[in-house]
Write an enzyme that holds these catalytic residues in place. Sequence first.
Site, mmCIF file in Angstrom:
data_model
loop_
_atom_site.group_PDB
_atom_site.id
_atom_site.type_symbol
_atom_site.label_atom_id
_atom_site.label_comp_id
_atom_site.label_asym_id
_atom_site.label_seq_id
_atom_site.Cartn_x
_atom_site.Cartn_y
_atom_site.Cartn_z
ATOM 1 N N HIS A 97 -1.796 -1.839 -1.714
ATOM 2 C CA HIS A 97 -3.161 -2.040 -2.210
ATOM 3 C C HIS A 97 -4.182 -1.562 -1.155
ATOM 4 O O HIS A 97 -5.166 -0.904 -1.485
ATOM 5 C CB HIS A 97 -3.435 -3.532 -2.451
ATOM 6 N N ARG A 113 5.792 -8.388 -6.335
ATOM 7 C CA ARG A 113 6.977 -9.031 -6.905
ATOM 8 C C ARG A 113 8.170 -9.029 -5.941
ATOM 9 O O ARG A 113 9.157 -9.717 -6.204
ATOM 10 C CB ARG A 113 7.371 -8.359 -8.223
ATOM 11 N N ASP A 141 3.070 2.813 -10.010
ATOM 12 C CA ASP A 141 2.936 2.513 -11.442
ATOM 13 C C ASP A 141 2.523 3.796 -12.168
ATOM 14 O O ASP A 141 1.431 3.888 -12.730
ATOM 15 C CB ASP A 141 1.916 1.394 -11.632
ATOM 16 N N VAL A 155 3.261 3.367 -1.169
ATOM 17 C CA VAL A 155 3.505 2.897 0.206
ATOM 18 C C VAL A 155 4.807 2.103 0.203
ATOM 19 O O VAL A 155 5.030 1.265 -0.685
ATOM 20 C CB VAL A 155 2.331 2.034 0.712
HETATM 21 P P1 AMP Z 1 -1.133 -4.590 -8.906
HETATM 22 O O1 AMP Z 1 -1.847 -5.584 -8.054
HETATM 23 O O2 AMP Z 1 0.351 -4.655 -8.799
HETATM 24 O O3 AMP Z 1 -1.643 -4.555 -10.316
HETATM 25 O O4 AMP Z 1 -1.498 -3.152 -8.306
HETATM 26 C C1 AMP Z 1 -2.832 -2.741 -8.154
HETATM 27 C C2 AMP Z 1 -2.853 -1.281 -7.793
HETATM 28 O O5 AMP Z 1 -2.141 -1.082 -6.572
HETATM 29 C C3 AMP Z 1 -2.159 -0.404 -8.847
HETATM 30 O O6 AMP Z 1 -2.893 0.801 -9.002
HETATM 31 C C4 AMP Z 1 -0.818 -0.146 -8.227
HETATM 32 O O7 AMP Z 1 -0.223 1.063 -8.665
HETATM 33 C C5 AMP Z 1 -1.167 -0.081 -6.760
HETATM 34 N N1 AMP Z 1 0.018 -0.331 -5.940
HETATM 35 C C6 AMP Z 1 0.880 -1.380 -6.034
HETATM 36 N N2 AMP Z 1 1.890 -1.238 -5.150
HETATM 37 C C7 AMP Z 1 1.675 -0.072 -4.491
HETATM 38 C C8 AMP Z 1 2.367 0.635 -3.463
HETATM 39 N N3 AMP Z 1 3.493 0.186 -2.928
HETATM 40 N N4 AMP Z 1 1.842 1.806 -3.031
HETATM 41 C C9 AMP Z 1 0.694 2.296 -3.568
HETATM 42 N N5 AMP Z 1 -0.007 1.670 -4.533
HETATM 43 C C10 AMP Z 1 0.472 0.513 -4.995
#
Ligand code: AMP
Length: 297
Positions: free
Chosen positions: A37, A187, A150, A176
């Site tokens: 994030h 998760r 995603d 990342v």
């Molecule tokens: P989430 O909080 O899981 O809904 O993710 C919020 C945003 O962060 C989304 O655009 C995800 O694709 C991105 N995101 C989550 N994990 C990663 C990661 N490991 N590397 C890059 N972006 C990420």
Amino acid sequence: MEVIRNSRVMQQSVKEYIHRGNSIGFVPTMGALHEGHLSLVRRCREENDISVVSIFVNPMQFGASEDFSRYPRDVEDDMAELRKAGVDILFMPVAENIYPEGFATYVNVEHLSDRLCGHFRPGHFRGVATVVTKLLNIARPTRAYFGQKDFQQFLIIKQLVRDLDIDTETVMCPTVREADGLAMSSRNQYLSPEERNAATVIYRTLCEAKEMVISGKLTPVEVKSLMEKTLSAVPLVEEVQYASAFDPETLEDITSLNVTIYRKKNILLAIAVRIGKARLIDNELVEIAGIKGGNER
Ligand code: AMP
């Protein structure tokens, strides 16, 4: 950092920044922030005058048997990280504010939403598309940032932005990873140490598959069975939902790399598995132009 919890207040605040000619960058999240994030947040800050992050665990995108109630929440730490990162506005609404009584409008991106994760999580992408549309209307960003992890979600958001004439540029940022390659994810917290160790097979499988495609030892069509075999060989992998090569624009299965059929430069290798209480996804894009068997004539 200004913390705003109400969508009308948020709209008003953003309106003033836009009026003053500022560009607005936006990173929507569900919180429990990690380095993945924060990489989006840094890019957002670099490229815009005002940076906005939202934290909202969107009930609409979770199925009845999914992990909404136990999804990790860590608001204090998240706020400290975002402050440290120099974020200007944190938008953190409650569900009643996003979905007031009588709410009845949904955004459904056809076709793309039914494939890959959509097949295993019915209604998930309708929930994602609806909330992201609302968030983009509330924050009115010049640019919005999403992670490649995603990938399907990004495609769906790109499509809805185009179809609904939303005046926002969508930016995809690289995944990342932890030192051993596991894609960072909120998760991952669900995993026991043994499961966490087993989860390294996901990225290993993607790397192996990529190598096989690039070296021309296997075609993308053949690589599917290799991926499924490698993942299934790990006992803690309870279910392989999908592991294959897909067209990165349509998410359809690739059946041939013949140039008259397959005209794309890339293929998408993507995986979804269940390990313990976690459902984990990951993907890699592989450039096929110029490789043996790639766009063969
Ligand atoms: P989430 O909080 O899981 O809904 O993710 C919020 C945003 O962060 C989304 O655009 C995800 O694709 C991105 N995101 C989550 N994990 C990663 C990661 N490991 N590397 C890059 N972006 C990420």
